[in-house]
Structures are given as C-alpha cells and as structure tokens.
Design a protein around this motif. Structure first.
Motif, short mmCIF file in Angstrom:
data_model
loop_
_atom_site.label_atom_id
_atom_site.label_comp_id
_atom_site.label_asym_id
_atom_site.label_seq_id
_atom_site.Cartn_x
_atom_site.Cartn_y
_atom_site.Cartn_z
N GLY A 70 80.18 -21.67 15.85
CA GLY A 70 79.20 -21.13 14.91
C GLY A 70 79.48 -19.71 14.44
N SER A 71 80.51 -19.09 14.97
CA SER A 71 80.85 -17.72 14.56
C SER A 71 81.45 -17.73 13.16
N GLY A 72 81.50 -16.53 12.55
CA GLY A 72 82.10 -16.43 11.23
C GLY A 72 83.54 -16.87 11.23
N TRP A 127 80.45 -12.82 7.15
CA TRP A 127 80.67 -12.27 8.48
C TRP A 127 79.39 -11.57 8.92
N ARG A 128 78.86 -11.97 10.07
CA ARG A 128 77.58 -11.41 10.53
C ARG A 128 77.83 -10.35 11.59
N PRO A 129 76.92 -9.39 11.73
CA PRO A 129 77.08 -8.33 12.74
C PRO A 129 77.30 -8.87 14.15
N SER A 130 76.76 -10.03 14.43
CA SER A 130 76.90 -10.61 15.77
C SER A 130 78.25 -11.26 16.00
N ASP A 131 79.03 -11.46 14.93
CA ASP A 131 80.31 -12.16 15.06
C ASP A 131 81.33 -11.29 15.81
#
Length: 450
Positions: A256-258, A446-450
């Motif tokens: 589920g990551s970018g 791309w999300r900050p949590s990636d």
C-alpha cells in the motif's frame, strides 16, 4: 480462415527490408557515405556487426570507429561471437588498462598500440580519439562509424583521411556530442566543430543515401509510441513486440505504500509517475532521493519476474536488470548512498550521458526538472530526457515533484535565435510536455507516511 498478417505491419519484415537496403547501399552503392538513423534499441550494434562481416567476407578490409573503449570492446566481442575465425585487430592506447581483459581469451583478436601491427587484418577497431593519431598508413576502402551522432565533426575531420567510403550509424534522438568549450563563435557555420559528425556530413553532402531502422526491439509496445512521437516525429518507429508480449509480475503483494503502488502501476501500464508535493529543493532533494531508493528496494523485495519473447519462462528481476537515471552526478551519488543504506549495492545508478546505449528491464528516473525553480537549457535538452525514458524493456518509473508543467509554462525558451543554425525539433520544452502528459495518466501520490 485468418488472413496472413500484412508485411507492412510485420516488424520483423520491416526491419529486414531496411537492413537489406542499408547493406545494398553499403556494399554496392556508389556514394562515399551511407547514413543510418536508429531509434533506441533498434539494433545499431547488430547492424554494425553484420555490415562488418559482409564487407570482410567480400574481401574488403575495413576499420570501425566507435566513441568509447567500452563500445569498441563490445563490438570486438560481438564479432567474435558471430565468427570466431575472423581476424580482428583491437587498436588501443598505451594506458595501463586499455581494453576489456575478456579480449585476451579470443585467439582471433590481435591487440596493439600501433596500426601498422594490425595491417592486413579483416577488421580493425578503435575509438575516434585513437584513430586521430594514426598516420602513414594506407587508407581503408571502407569504414563504419558507430554512434555517429555522438561524434563531433572535428573528430570526423581528424580521421577522414583514413578511409574512402563509410557507413555512419547512430541515434539522432540521443544527447548531442560533448564539448568542454563554448561553440557560439561557430554557430550557423557549416563547419561548426561542435556539431555532430552526421549533421556536418549531410550539410556538405546532401546527396548521400539516408536510411532508418523502423523497429525498436528494446522498447515495449507501451513505450514506443510516446518515445517515437515525442523525440522522433520525422522518423517514427514502432515496437518489435505487441501489448501482452511482455509481462512483469511480483510474487509479494503491495503493502500500500507509494513505492509499491507506482510499481504496480508501471508493471501494468509500462509507465509510472511517483509524484511528490510541489516544492523548490536542492538538486540532491533528500525526499526525492529517498523515494527513488525505496522504489528500487521494493522492486527487489517483491520478487519480480519478467516474461518476454526472449524466454518461455519468467526471468527473475535481479539488481543487474534495474537502473536508476539522473541528470547530475551528485544526484547519482546521493541515490547510491541512499541505496547502500537500504542494503542495495548492485543496481546501476548513473547520469543520462553514461546510460546511453544501455538496456534494462526496469528503470527508475529522477526527473531532470523535479524541484527546480527554473528550466535551464541543460535540463530541457531533448536528448537527456530521451535517454532516460528509453532504457527499459518492461517499465519506467519516474520520480518527480509536482509543478513541472507549470514550471515549463512559466519558462518558455529564451535562447537567442542564430542565423544558419538548424532548429532541433522537437525542442525540450515540447518533448517534456508530451512525456508529462502521458505520465500524468499513471500518477501515484507520494504520502508523508511513505
């Protein structure tokens, strides 16, 4: 009953017809030169080797001019693979490590620093820089110039007296020849020494036969249309394969990551854009570098396998089949450091200049304009983007900050118009917009949590 496929649409038949016409002009034509334009992965080296073998078998000794030692050694090895009995000379420099040591295992290859020692051999191969120092020898009847568009015209002038006729093979869409000095004083002149050998050759010899190879055997069906239209509008080409002929699959599902989501997008569509938030950054943007490294790490962790026309069985996607491309050397160094921190050491990471001519299953590209406040001529150079977007057989993943389209619109070309200078088309501004339009259809945030 199904009608047979039209030969016009058959890539193998089209490539064979083009090759036959090139060899006919080379062996039997009356012109002093033959020019061949080749798109990425169209088989330039294969053509060079075949032409060399046919000239040699016809009793016509020849010289081959390449641009780098790596290209020279590759051609020697390819010739030996096709004909282990063919006498080949490898003319090299006096450096301590002047050639690939694999050549020492080839009994048909004679190596020397002096051209006179190689006289009488069917084929003699060296770099343009080494050939420029050769004096006092009988001219060869034939020469083959490999990667002719990456050869400066002054380098061609330095070797022109060594041969009578030549076959020039190269890719017009790649990076222009490199020069360490400014060339503005020669702009517009037909003898501009910084222009490519082919450009100057054709300016003075417009009657020379010109051919093109119409099929890329490297680029998949997902990539060839974009690369052809964006970078080769006047010499279009197609892929040698069709949709579905190549597949990229992963044994480990997405987390589920970018990085994983863009990998899955690229595996299915051939293209993937991992887009970071818009921001002006240093050239070695730490977040973008980390994103590139994460994508490579996940490509390896997920047990990828590539299926293609080359093998009936899936082939593991190993580190040597992945490459990272950047615009600058410091960016490449930063990516290597980030990969090493993740335990990855065997993936090629280099600039577009050094990736020219190389081929991988998957490429990860740090976009030249990512995070920049301006669009300079260097970053808009058409050949740079063309190289970065055309190294892959299966998929290309581009990492880039948002806002590049707006950057391009805010920075139209302001280069001065110079009389007599051939306008290069398409220009970098247009090519970048074309590539971004396609990448936008395969965007993953791309999300900050990636």
């Amino acid at each position: 009953m199904t009608a047979p496929a039209s030969p016009v649409l058959n890539p193998g038949a089209a490539a064979a017809r083009a090759t036959d016409a090139i060899l006919r002009d080379t062996l039997h034509g009356t012109h002093r030169g033959v020019v061949v334009d080749s798109p990425p992965g169209a088989g330039k080296s294969t053509l060079v080797v075949r032409a060399a073998l046919e000239l040699a078998s016809a009793g016509r000794p020849l010289m081959i001019i390449a641009q780098t030692n790596a290209q020279v050694d590759d051609l020697v090895l390819r010739l030996a693979e096709k004909d282990a009995e063919l006498p080949v000379g490898r003319l090299h420099s006096s450096d301590t490590d002047p050639y690939d040591k694999a050549l020492d295992d080839l009994p048909n290859v004679r190596k020397s620093t002096k051209a006179a020692d190689l006289a009488g051999l069917d084929v003699v191969i060296s770099t343009a820089a080494k050939w420029a120092h050769v004096k006092g020898v009988e001219p060869w009847r034939h020469a083959i110039v490999d990667e002719a568009y990456q050869m400066r015209s002054d380098a061609l002038l330095a070797v022109a007296g060594l041969f009578e006729r030549a076959l020039f093979v190269g890719d017009p869409g790649q990076l222009d020849p490199f020069a360490i000095v400014g060339s503005e004083q020669w702009a517009g002149l037909s003898y501009d020494p910084s222009a490519s050998a082919v450009t100057t050759l054709l300016a003075h010899n417009r009657e020379l036969p010109q051919h093109r190879l119409p099929v890329s055997w490297r680029l998949p069906a997902s990539a060839a249309p974009l690369v052809s239209s964006a970078f080769y509008p006047y010499t279009p080409f197609r892929s040698g394969t069709d949709h579905g002929d190549r597949r990229l699959a992963f044994a480990v599902p997405s987390d589920g990551s970018g990085a994983d989501r863009v990998i899955d997008e690229a595996a299915g569509a051939g293209w993937g854009l991992l887009e970071l938030p818009a921001r002006h950054t240093p050239r070695t943007d730490p977040e973008a570098v980390r994103a590139v490294a994460q994508v490579v790490r996940r490509l390896l962790d997920r047990g990828g396998a590539a299926t293609s026309e080359r093998s009936e069985e899936p082939v593991p996607l190993t580190a040597d089949r992945i490459a990272v491309g950047t615009a600058h050397r410091d960016q490449a160094a930063s990516v290597r450091s980030a990969l090493a921190a993740l335990g990855v050491t065997d993936v090629v990471v280099d600039t577009a200049n050094r990736l020219q001519g190389r081929e991988y299953d998957v490429t990860v590209v740090l976009h030249p304009l990512s995070g920049r406040p301006d669009a300079t001529a260097f970053h808009l150079e058409t050949g740079r983007l063309c190289v970065l977007a055309s190294r892959h057989r299966h998929a290309c993943i581009v990492v880039c900050r948002a806002g590049v389209s707006e950057l391009l619109d805010d920075h139209p070309s302001t280069e001065p118009v110079q009389l007599g200078v051939t306008v290069k088309f398409p220009d970098g501004w247009e090519a970048n917009h074309a590539v971004l339009a396609t990448l936008a259809e395969h965007r993953v945030a791309w999300r900050p949590s990636d």
